[in-house]
Design a protein around this motif. Structure first.
Motif, PDB file in Angstrom:
ATOM      1  N   ALA A   4       1.667   2.291   4.923  1.00 45.30           N
ATOM      2  CA  ALA A   4       2.151   3.668   3.737  1.00 45.30           C
ATOM      3  C   ALA A   4       1.618   4.895   4.263  1.00 45.30           C
ATOM      4  O   ALA A   4       0.200   4.965   4.665  1.00 45.30           O
ATOM      5  CB  ALA A   4       1.738   3.354   2.576  1.00 45.30           C
TER       6      ALA A   4
ATOM      7  N   PRO B 154      10.772   1.075   1.588  1.00 40.55           N
ATOM      8  CA  PRO B 154       9.844   1.864   1.492  1.00 40.55           C
ATOM      9  C   PRO B 154      10.439   3.324   1.362  1.00 40.55           C
ATOM     10  O   PRO B 154       9.693   4.355   1.140  1.00 40.55           O
ATOM     11  CB  PRO B 154       9.198   2.152   2.856  1.00 40.55           C
TER      12      PRO B 154
ATOM     13  N   GLY C  41       6.090   1.686  -3.141  1.00 42.14           N
ATOM     14  CA  GLY C  41       5.090   0.502  -2.928  1.00 42.14           C
ATOM     15  C   GLY C  41       3.873   0.937  -3.225  1.00 42.14           C
ATOM     16  O   GLY C  41       3.208   0.337  -4.465  1.00 42.14           O
ATOM     17  N   GLY C  42       3.208   1.621  -2.528  1.00 45.20           N
ATOM     18  CA  GLY C  42       1.779   1.758  -2.654  1.00 45.20           C
ATOM     19  C   GLY C  42       1.556   2.452  -3.883  1.00 45.20           C
ATOM     20  O   GLY C  42       0.614   2.232  -4.624  1.00 45.20           O
TER      21      GLY C  42
HETATM   22  C1  LIG Z   1       6.277   0.391   7.106  1.00 47.41           C
HETATM   23  C2  LIG Z   1       5.905   0.567   5.685  1.00 47.41           C
HETATM   24  C3  LIG Z   1       5.706   1.917   5.284  1.00 47.41           C
HETATM   25  C4  LIG Z   1       5.550   2.033   4.122  1.00 47.41           C
HETATM   26  N1  LIG Z   1       5.364   3.354   3.324  1.00 47.41           N
HETATM   27  C5  LIG Z   1       4.872   3.575   2.160  1.00 47.41           C
HETATM   28  C6  LIG Z   1       4.671   4.880   1.672  1.00 47.41           C
HETATM   29  O1  LIG Z   1       4.991   5.842   2.415  1.00 47.41           O
HETATM   30  N2  LIG Z   1       4.002   4.964   0.462  1.00 47.41           N
HETATM   31  C7  LIG Z   1       3.788   3.911  -0.397  1.00 47.41           C
HETATM   32  O2  LIG Z   1       3.311   4.222  -1.614  1.00 47.41           O
HETATM   33  N3  LIG Z   1       3.810   2.649   0.230  1.00 47.41           N
HETATM   34  C8  LIG Z   1       4.458   2.587   1.274  1.00 47.41           C
HETATM   35  N4  LIG Z   1       4.599   0.976   1.634  1.00 47.41           N
HETATM   36  C9  LIG Z   1       4.145  -0.094   0.942  1.00 47.41           C
HETATM   37  C10 LIG Z   1       2.618  -0.261   0.731  1.00 47.41           C
HETATM   38  O3  LIG Z   1       2.061  -0.573   2.226  1.00 47.41           O
HETATM   39  C11 LIG Z   1       2.230  -1.265   0.005  1.00 47.41           C
HETATM   40  O4  LIG Z   1       2.841  -1.310  -1.255  1.00 47.41           O
HETATM   41  C12 LIG Z   1       0.751  -1.414  -0.083  1.00 47.41           C
HETATM   42  O5  LIG Z   1      -0.014  -1.790   0.911  1.00 47.41           O
HETATM   43  C13 LIG Z   1       0.539  -2.415  -1.356  1.00 47.41           C
HETATM   44  O6  LIG Z   1      -1.035  -2.603  -1.595  1.00 47.41           O
HETATM   45  P1  LIG Z   1      -1.578  -3.914  -2.008  1.00 47.41           P
HETATM   46  O7  LIG Z   1      -2.965  -3.616  -2.130  1.00 47.41           O
HETATM   47  O8  LIG Z   1      -0.893  -4.450  -2.981  1.00 47.41           O
HETATM   48  O9  LIG Z   1      -1.256  -5.039  -1.062  1.00 47.41           O
HETATM   49  P2  LIG Z   1      -2.057  -5.219   0.712  1.00 47.41           P
HETATM   50  O10 LIG Z   1      -1.921  -3.862   1.163  1.00 47.41           O
HETATM   51  O11 LIG Z   1      -0.868  -5.843   1.185  1.00 47.41           O
HETATM   52  O12 LIG Z   1      -3.202  -5.654   0.462  1.00 47.41           O
HETATM   53  C14 LIG Z   1      -3.455  -7.061   0.455  1.00 47.41           C
HETATM   54  C15 LIG Z   1      -4.874  -7.531   0.950  1.00 47.41           C
HETATM   55  O13 LIG Z   1      -4.811  -8.854   0.329  1.00 47.41           O
HETATM   56  C16 LIG Z   1      -5.797  -9.476   1.309  1.00 47.41           C
HETATM   57  N5  LIG Z   1      -5.441 -11.145   1.011  1.00 47.41           N
HETATM   58  C17 LIG Z   1      -4.066 -11.611   1.189  1.00 47.41           C
HETATM   59  N6  LIG Z   1      -4.320 -13.001   1.158  1.00 47.41           N
HETATM   60  C18 LIG Z   1      -5.670 -13.137   0.779  1.00 47.41           C
HETATM   61  C19 LIG Z   1      -6.406 -14.283   0.495  1.00 47.41           C
HETATM   62  N7  LIG Z   1      -5.800 -15.506   0.242  1.00 47.41           N
HETATM   63  N8  LIG Z   1      -7.657 -14.110   0.208  1.00 47.41           N
HETATM   64  C20 LIG Z   1      -8.182 -12.916   0.474  1.00 47.41           C
HETATM   65  N9  LIG Z   1      -7.575 -11.919   0.676  1.00 47.41           N
HETATM   66  C21 LIG Z   1      -6.151 -11.774   0.841  1.00 47.41           C
HETATM   67  C22 LIG Z   1      -5.073  -9.008   2.689  1.00 47.41           C
HETATM   68  O14 LIG Z   1      -5.918  -9.101   3.751  1.00 47.41           O
HETATM   69  C23 LIG Z   1      -4.745  -7.315   2.320  1.00 47.41           C
HETATM   70  O15 LIG Z   1      -5.895  -6.798   2.451  1.00 47.41           O
HETATM   71  C24 LIG Z   1       4.942   0.796   3.144  1.00 47.41           C
HETATM   72  C25 LIG Z   1       5.014  -0.405   3.634  1.00 47.41           C
HETATM   73  C26 LIG Z   1       5.482  -0.298   5.056  1.00 47.41           C
HETATM   74  C27 LIG Z   1       5.532  -1.831   5.513  1.00 47.41           C
END
Ligand SMILES: Cc1cc2nc3c(=O)[nH]c(=O)nc-3n(C[C@H](O)[C@H](O)[C@H](O)COP(=O)(O)OP(=O)(O)OC[C@H]3O[C@@H](n4cnc5c(N)ncnc54)[C@H](O)[C@@H]3O)c2cc1C
Lengths: 61, 537
Positions: free
Chosen positions: B64, B318, B323-324
């Protein structure tokens, strides 16, 4: 030409794409013709209709 | 050498391995942006949590990069907004190309009178680093456990038992609520066998970060966002180029659905494509990855004492950066509700309102992201034809420019009509999120209305005293703190002679023209879930 679609523009575009979903190219063509005729009737005003016909034709390059 | 140096976080042997026991009521799985946001939010309310992450570094790859105004306002409340703003790149100009020709350009500068711009670009690894560092300000409240992998959980009569694996062996953690912030492939979701349904897109996208000292946008030094439909260097597909801090640029290239992702990500394939975009200016490839996107969500985000938040609950393509940003808003919505539950002041409808409100927010995000992706990847010749004629008209027609959809940027949803809000009419309607204002002392409205319940009077109106409710006057004098506004922002955004009751997450719960203590108190009880969601719906 003024923008009259406003906040609903994405709803309109997606409804239009949905209307074409699953149609053959010939059917899509027919749907478009019906749409043009219906929209023309909705606009009604001949002056405005001539203006859009002229504009659409002018964009042909 | 990669642009970002990953510093592994320390693993600390958990007390449970030596017979100890965590006192934290909340266990959060996942230290991504969403889990970390929730942890800081809870800490600011004095609620303890344990954050379990299976990894020990921040996000690998920048992922993100676009963070929206509302997210920055939430980060402001958490004490990291200004740091993000200072580090990030603020966009200014967007340009849209069709083939080799520029169709139109537009000003991305924000409306005046807001502390934060519409968007900044900042790599996810930096966002996570800043959040982790902020967590470290609360050593007594946030127990961050890296290299702690959650492998199981079960509801008990008093809460949830969580099974965790560490380098030193397994242990069991007890908590009252388990919040799954464990990402798009959520092991918690899989373990519970919950359906995650939606739309998958055929096309794949190549995402690359490159490092360059010269700007690919020319010499103006201005941060731009360039989007191409059918560029000469990538026929029939779309491409996106925008700027991140520290001389890093992001390139998104649409690929066909049937190409071999691994092959596409090799330098032999990637480098010529990038050269076609940036010309002969030197660059270094920093990160490259190939994605296939989908839009999907859980039917429910609350399952007993297990709550889903962020990507575990919903994923979007995205385009529109939802997403984020959407996930941070989930955490913003959930934090104060969980705190109220733990403190015993929540009504029966409060947790269910998280399910309803964020279910609604994520559905809106999915709708917008799916539409943008559909526009970018026409499914049939007729869809492609409509798109190319829209682009043709866009050279001269503003309405057609606005129909072009390369992502509708993330805006907070309105919660109007949901059970916590008291219906009413006002310039800023109940359910809307706070609209910022500059104040005469140099501070901003968003610095004063978020965090707890607050009743804000604008102009000539007297605010009643209500237990546990802060009061604030804008352009008025009362026996409570007050500020003068500047310009006519307050009058146009809020009207005058009105009192707004804000929820701790900055959404308007109710608006009053003649507030009595009883009315305000009732609206606040309602916003704390006094009305059962199921009954209200
Ligand atoms: C190419 C790309 C571009 C993007 N661009 C944007 C953007 O510009 N703006 C935006 O808002 N969003 C963007 N996104 C989306 C954004 O990256 C995600 O929505 C965001 O990371 C979600 O955050 P999260 O904390 O829900 O999950 P994540 O960031 O996936 O974090 C999940 C965490 O849980 C941990 N975990 C998983 N399983 C376990 C377990 N069993 N035990 C302990 N820990 C565990 C992982 O290690 C990780 O640290 C983009 C995504 C991609 C792939």
């Amino acid at each position: 030409m003024r923008d009259n679609l406003g906040a609903g523009r994405d709803d309109f575009y997606s409804a239009l794409m949905q209307a074409h979903e699953g149609l053959s190219e010939a059917q899509s063509h027919q749907l478009n013709v019906r749409l043009v005729l219906l929209m023309a009737n909705e606009i009604g005003d001949l002056k405005r209709l001539r203006a859009v016909i002229e504009l659409a034709g002018r964009c042909e390059r | 050498m990669p642009a970002y140096q990953y510093e592994p976080f320390a693993y600390i042997r958990p007390p449970e391995l030596d017979g100890g026991r965590s006192q934290a009521p909340i266990a959060i799985v996942g230290a991504g942006p969403v889990g970390l946001t929730l942890a800081i939010d809870l800490a600011l309310r004095g609620i303890k949590c344990v954050v379990l992450d299976d990894n020990n570094v921040v996000s690998v790859g920048s992922r993100a990069i676009c963070w929206a105004k509302r997210t920055l306002e939430i980060f402001d409340r958490l004490g990291v907004g200004e740091r993000m703003l200072d580090a990030g790149v603020t966009w200014t100009v967007g340009r849209l190309f069709h083939g080799a020709e520029e169709v139109y350009s537009f000003d991305l500068l924000p409306e005046h009178g807001h502390k934060y711009p519409a968007f900044i670009n900042l790599q996810q690894y930096l966002v996570e680093q800043y959040l982790v560092e902020r967590c470290h300000d609360f050593p007594d409240l946030i127990d961050l456990r890296f290299l702690n992998k959650v492998v199981g959980h079960a509801e008990t009569s008093t809460g949830v038992a969580v099974d965790v694996e560490t380098p030193d062996g397994p242990y069991r953690l007890q908590a009252v609520y388990l919040v799954a912030c464990d990402g798009a492939n959520s092991p918690t979701r899989r373990r519970m066998g919950l359906d995650f349904v939606g739309q998958s897109f055929e096309e794949q996208f190549l995402i690359a970060d490159i490092e360059m000292t010269q700007s690919p946008f020319g010499n103006s030094g201005v941060a731009e966002r360039w989007f191409w439909f059918d560029p000469p260097f990538h026929a029939g597909k779309s491409a996106l180029l925008h700027q991140q801090p520290n001389g890093i640029y992001r390139i998104d290239l649409q690929l066909s659905g049937n190409v071999d992702a691994r092959l596409e990500a090799t330098p032999e394939q990637v480098l010529p494509r990038i050269r076609a975009i940036v010309g002969d200016k030197p660059f270094r490839l920093d990160w490259v990855s190939v994605y296939r996107f989908r839009c999907a969500k859980l039917d429910r985000f609350v399952h007993g004492r297990v709550i889903f938040c962020g990507d575990s609950a919903h994923v979007v393509s995205p385009f529109g950066a939802r997403g984020g940003n959407g996930g941070v808003q989930d955490a913003d919505n959930l934090g104060w509700k969980l705190a109220a539950l733990i403190q015993g002041i929540a009504g029966p409808g409060l947790l269910e309102s998280y399910n309803a409100e964020r279910g609604h927010g994520s559905a809106e995000n999915i709708l917008n992201s799916a539409r943008a992706t559909n526009f970018m990847t026409p499914k049939s010749p007729i869809e492609a034809l409509f798109r190319s004629e829209t682009l043709r008209l866009a050279h001269s027609q503003p309405f057609a420019q606005k129909l072009i959809n390369s992502g509708r940027l993330s805006l907070p949803c309105s919660l109007e009509g949901h059970s916590l809000q008291t219906p009413g009419e006002a310039p800023l309607r109940p359910g809307s999120v706070v609209l910022d204002l500059p104040l005469a002392d140099g501070s901003w409205l968003v610095e004063h209305v978020q965090g707890d319940f607050v009743l804000v009077g604008f102009g000539d109106i007297a605010l009643p005293e209500v237990a546990d409710l802060r009061r604030l006057g804008i352009d008025q004098a009362g026996p409570y703190p007050g500020f003068a506004s500047t310009g006519d922002y307050a009058a146009t955004r809020y009207g005058t002679g009105l009192a707004y009751l804000f929820r701790p997450d900055g959404h308007v719960a109710a608006v009053f023209a003649q507030p009595s203590a009883d009315q305000v108190s009732a609206a606040m009880q309602r916003a704390l879930g006094a009305v059962d969601c199921a009954v209200a719906a």
